[in-house]
Design an enzyme around this catalytic site. Structure first.
Site, mmCIF file in Angstrom:
data_model
loop_
_atom_site.group_PDB
_atom_site.id
_atom_site.type_symbol
_atom_site.label_atom_id
_atom_site.label_comp_id
_atom_site.label_asym_id
_atom_site.label_seq_id
_atom_site.Cartn_x
_atom_site.Cartn_y
_atom_site.Cartn_z
ATOM 1 N N GLY A 102 3.288 0.539 5.733
ATOM 2 C CA GLY A 102 4.438 1.191 6.356
ATOM 3 C C GLY A 102 4.187 1.617 7.786
ATOM 4 O O GLY A 102 4.883 2.500 8.295
ATOM 5 N N LEU A 149 0.865 -1.177 0.000
ATOM 6 C CA LEU A 149 0.000 0.000 0.000
ATOM 7 C C LEU A 149 0.902 1.228 0.000
ATOM 8 O O LEU A 149 1.483 1.594 1.017
ATOM 9 C CB LEU A 149 -0.922 -0.006 1.228
ATOM 10 C CG LEU A 149 -2.204 -0.834 1.121
ATOM 11 C CD1 LEU A 149 -1.921 -2.277 0.752
ATOM 12 C CD2 LEU A 149 -3.005 -0.766 2.416
ATOM 13 N N ILE A 150 1.033 1.851 -1.158
ATOM 14 C CA ILE A 150 2.024 2.906 -1.364
ATOM 15 C C ILE A 150 1.333 4.270 -1.373
ATOM 16 O O ILE A 150 0.369 4.483 -2.099
ATOM 17 C CB ILE A 150 2.810 2.673 -2.680
ATOM 18 C CG1 ILE A 150 3.975 3.646 -2.815
ATOM 19 C CG2 ILE A 150 1.897 2.701 -3.898
ATOM 20 C CD1 ILE A 150 5.228 3.167 -2.169
ATOM 21 N N CYS A 187 15.801 13.425 -19.417
ATOM 22 C CA CYS A 187 16.276 12.237 -18.710
ATOM 23 C C CYS A 187 16.574 11.174 -19.760
ATOM 24 O O CYS A 187 16.229 11.331 -20.933
ATOM 25 C CB CYS A 187 15.274 11.738 -17.666
ATOM 26 S SG CYS A 187 13.768 11.040 -18.352
ATOM 27 N N GLN A 242 -2.127 3.763 14.821
ATOM 28 C CA GLN A 242 -1.126 2.699 14.825
ATOM 29 C C GLN A 242 -0.824 2.179 16.234
ATOM 30 O O GLN A 242 0.302 1.801 16.541
ATOM 31 C CB GLN A 242 0.143 3.190 14.118
ATOM 32 C CG GLN A 242 -0.101 3.458 12.644
ATOM 33 C CD GLN A 242 1.072 4.110 11.934
ATOM 34 O OE1 GLN A 242 2.170 4.193 12.476
ATOM 35 N NE2 GLN A 242 0.839 4.583 10.720
ATOM 36 N N LYS A 244 -8.625 3.237 7.273
ATOM 37 C CA LYS A 244 -7.609 2.198 7.106
ATOM 38 C C LYS A 244 -8.262 0.833 6.864
ATOM 39 O O LYS A 244 -7.753 0.020 6.079
ATOM 40 C CB LYS A 244 -6.702 2.143 8.339
ATOM 41 C CG LYS A 244 -5.795 3.367 8.499
ATOM 42 C CD LYS A 244 -4.782 3.449 7.376
ATOM 43 C CE LYS A 244 -3.888 4.674 7.505
ATOM 44 N NZ LYS A 244 -3.009 4.629 8.677
#
Length: 484
Positions: free
Chosen positions: A287, A183-184, A456, A296, A265
């Protein structure tokens, strides 16, 4: 040009069958990555090491950089390979090669040997070391902490001089463990936790919950592409983007303020669990670190896990924020994370630190789960290897130029390592080096009367950055396209 790849020690203590499988997978991973950059590369596996050869000496710095980021490699050696006849010939070749380097220095000789010979490794060290000491008057033997360590390896009928040693990132080769879904969010924590699972041998897919519009997604794609391109490009991985704005809206409207964080969440892990099930992925990765924010706590994390329907991995659970930021800096995601706002924290003013299961379930009865189901069904699925194509579709309003005008300035957004290795020099043209991860924070400080043409190597990051700048009101940007 030859490299000797030494394996992560935990691989070497596996059973024969497991060790062989791991080495075979690592060999394939190395070949998949290096072949894209050097078509002459040969990768050969042995019992306890892997040999990499290339005919193109000019590719040495780039190959070293690539090998340093492949999971499963503990360290690797640059070696010079020569034939030899006997022990005295080994000494003669060592003297020829090391004479100038050992003048006025202390030294010791360290040797390793494979194959059948009339001498041992210790005898090589004594004979060669004694000879060097006799023939170089100002050199002195010092077995502990010498100025120079002369490293020699004898592999059957070949003499190998160790020119340099480079550290790898260790860990297990990607593909030796099951797939996971990370989960980013683009922040410090999710980037580091993703890297930790890559390093542990899992192919990491990415699930992004979009709460902040196109600019948020562009920033996250930059981080995901960086992690994949630098550490995981041996494998195909998926990027899944789920628009969560409607879900957040439903939570804001229907859920008690103090319970919003935990409910959000739970909705995220529910959605991620459905995606993981679709692709037969064994676990999701977050994370989260114990006590870092209100959601958390152990009580809240347990309630969040109940909604997942699959295993939830939290590699950062005991890490301090300072440690996490240090790791982000090490893996190259720090500056991207700095520019990423934290959207999850804005929806609850007085979050509960010890949610009650019955209260959470009662609040969720007010939630319309069709909205969550619709968000998952309408998710965008992207192969990261094709991110350049998808980026191109999204930046049709960004001009690509190959001929520069008088007011154009080249903005080289490659990493410092890339610019040092291959500087961009254009005759009579100003080039400003600004790494891609600093563009969002520092572009506004440039002279805005100029037109900036972003460059780039592959054009992926330049297009992402150009779109990001356009989204933020900068219209003086284009993308440099090399003339064919």
């Amino acid at each position: 040009m030859k490299f000797i790849i030494k394996l992560f020690p935990e691989i070497m203590i596996k059973s024969d069958s497991v060790r062989k499988r791991f080495i075979k997978i690592l060999t394939g991973n190395i070949r998949n990555i290096l072949d894209k950059h050097d078509d002459s590369v040969a990768v050969v596996r042995h019992w306890d090491f892997i040999e990499v050869r290339s005919k193109h000496e000019e590719n040495r710095p780039h190959l070293i950089e690539l090998l340093q980021c492949i999971p499963g490699i503990h360290h690797f050696l640059e070696v010079e390979e020569r034939p030899f006849t006997d022990l005295h010939n080994i000494f003669e070749q060592t003297l020829e090669r090391m004479r100038d380097e050992l003048v006025d220095k202390t030294f010791c000789v360290r040797a390793k040997r494979r194959g059948k010979h009339s001498f041992s490794s210790l005898e090589i060290e004594r004979y060669v070391g004694g000879g060097l000491n006799q023939h170089i008057e100002t050199a002195k033997v010092k077995l502990k902490n010498p100025d120079v360590t002369v490293r020699i390896e004898v592999d059957n009928d070949k003499l190998l001089f160790i020119q340099a040693r480079h550290e790898g990132i260790g860990g297990y080769p990607i593909g030796t463990q099951e797939d996971v879904l990370s989960l980013i969010s683009g922040g410090f924590d999710s980037g580091v936790s993703s890297y930790m699972l890559i390093r542990r041998g899992s192919r990491v897919h990415y699930c992004f919950f979009n709460l902040g519009g196109a600019a948020h997604e562009i920033g996250v794609k930059q981080m995901v592409y960086h992690l994949w391109n630098r550490y995981g490009s041996s494998h195909k991985v998926r990027f899944i983007a789920i628009n969560f704005e409607a879900v957040v809206g439903e939570i804001l409207e229907k859920i008690d303020n103090g319970q919003m964080g935990v409910v959000l969440k739970r909705m995220m892990v529910r959605a991620a669990g459905k995606v993981a099930q679709r692709f037969a992925i064994e676990a999701i990765v977050t994370g989260e670190a114990l006590g870092q924010v209100s959601s958390q706590t152990l009580t809240n994390l347990r309630l969040i896990d109940e909604a997942a329907g699959t295993l939830v991995l939290r590699p950062l659970i005991t890490h301090d924020k300072e440690q996490i930021i240090a790791m982000a800096k090490q893996i190259g995601t720090e500056d991207i994370a700095k520019s990423m706002p934290e959207f999850c924290g804005v929806i609850s003013k007085n979050p509960t630190v010890k949610a009650v299961r019955e209260r959470i379930l009662a609040e969720e009865e007010h939630f319309d789960f069709d909205i969550l189901e619709s968000a998952v069904q309408n998710a965008e699925y992207l192969d990261i290897r094709q991110i350049a194509e998808e980026t191109a579709k999204g930046v049709v309003e960004i001009d690509g130029v190959s001929v520069l005008g008088e007011n154009d300035v080249i903005l080289d957004i490659r990493s410092p390592e890339e610019t040092d290795e291959n500087p961009l020099a254009l005759e009579n043209r100003q080039v400003i080096e600004l790494p891609f991860y600093k563009v969002s924070s520092q572009f506004g400080e440039l002279d805005q009367s100029k037109n900036y043409v972003l460059y780039c190597e592959r054009g992926v990051m330049s297009k992402l950055q150009a779109l990001y700048l356009k989204e933020n009101g900068f219209n003086n940007v284009q993308v440099f396209v090399k003339a064919k």
